[in-house]
Design a protein around this motif. Structure first.
Motif, PDB file in Angstrom:
ATOM      1  N   GLU A   2       0.790  -1.224   0.000  1.00 59.10           N
ATOM      2  CA  GLU A   2       0.000   0.000   0.000  1.00 59.10           C
ATOM      3  C   GLU A   2       0.827   1.281   0.000  1.00 59.10           C
ATOM      4  O   GLU A   2       0.386   2.289  -0.522  1.00 59.10           O
ATOM      5  CB  GLU A   2      -0.963   0.010   1.178  1.00 59.10           C
ATOM      6  CG  GLU A   2      -2.095  -0.977   0.995  1.00 59.10           C
ATOM      7  CD  GLU A   2      -3.155  -0.867   2.051  1.00 59.10           C
ATOM      8  OE1 GLU A   2      -3.515   0.258   2.423  1.00 59.10           O
ATOM      9  OE2 GLU A   2      -3.615  -1.910   2.503  1.00 59.10           O
ATOM     10  N   GLY A   3       1.998   1.281   0.588  1.00 57.53           N
ATOM     11  CA  GLY A   3       2.722   2.539   0.669  1.00 57.53           C
ATOM     12  C   GLY A   3       4.225   2.372   0.617  1.00 57.53           C
ATOM     13  O   GLY A   3       4.773   1.275   0.773  1.00 57.53           O
ATOM     14  N   ASN A  27      -0.075   3.337  -2.708  1.00 55.70           N
ATOM     15  CA  ASN A  27      -0.305   4.547  -1.926  1.00 55.70           C
ATOM     16  C   ASN A  27      -1.772   4.757  -1.579  1.00 55.70           C
ATOM     17  O   ASN A  27      -2.085   5.550  -0.721  1.00 55.70           O
ATOM     18  CB  ASN A  27       0.268   5.791  -2.588  1.00 55.70           C
ATOM     19  CG  ASN A  27       1.779   5.779  -2.590  1.00 55.70           C
ATOM     20  OD1 ASN A  27       2.404   5.386  -1.613  1.00 55.70           O
ATOM     21  ND2 ASN A  27       2.373   6.177  -3.689  1.00 55.70           N
ATOM     22  N   SER A  28      -2.645   4.063  -2.239  1.00 60.09           N
ATOM     23  CA  SER A  28      -4.069   4.092  -1.930  1.00 60.09           C
ATOM     24  C   SER A  28      -4.711   2.886  -2.594  1.00 60.09           C
ATOM     25  O   SER A  28      -4.413   2.569  -3.749  1.00 60.09           O
ATOM     26  CB  SER A  28      -4.713   5.367  -2.458  1.00 60.09           C
ATOM     27  OG  SER A  28      -6.122   5.285  -2.338  1.00 60.09           O
ATOM     28  N   ALA A  30      -7.502   2.786  -3.707  1.00 58.28           N
ATOM     29  CA  ALA A  30      -8.364   3.280  -4.773  1.00 58.28           C
ATOM     30  C   ALA A  30      -7.775   2.966  -6.152  1.00 58.28           C
ATOM     31  O   ALA A  30      -8.495   2.930  -7.147  1.00 58.28           O
ATOM     32  CB  ALA A  30      -8.557   4.784  -4.625  1.00 58.28           C
TER      33      ALA A  30
END
Length: 94
Positions: A2-3, A27-28, A30
């Motif tokens: 995710e990050g 990072n998201s 989405a």
């Protein structure tokens, strides 16, 4: 993953996993649906999404689309993410 901090944590915890591997840092979550076609091109896939409701939902979604994938969250079971595991192992977790 995710990050970026999770990537850096993995680099510290499991540097051999990094060699000869590609990583997709979202990072998201989405962005997951936008990346599915690209992700499908890989022969191997290890998912390292967070151990939370959103991470579980998206891990399930991806594994339904890409059955060859592996849920890698077992590696940091009991932690929200790789960064939290790293902090605990180095004794810097709050």
């Amino acid at each position: 993953m995710e990050g970026a901090f999770e990537y850096l944590s993995l680099l510290t915890l499991k540097p051999k996993w990094i060699a000869n591997s590609d990583f997709l840092i979202l990072n998201s979550l989405a962005f997951v649906k936008h990346q599915l076609e690209q992700i499908k091109m890989y022969k191997e896939l290890i998912l390292l999404l967070d151990n939370d409701d959103a991470g579980s939902r998206f891990t399930k979604l991806i594994l339904e689309e890409i059955p060859k994938g592996i849920d890698g969250r077992e590696y940091f079971k009991g932690y929200k993410d790789l960064n939290e595991k790293l902090q605990d192992e180095f004794g810097i977790r709050k």
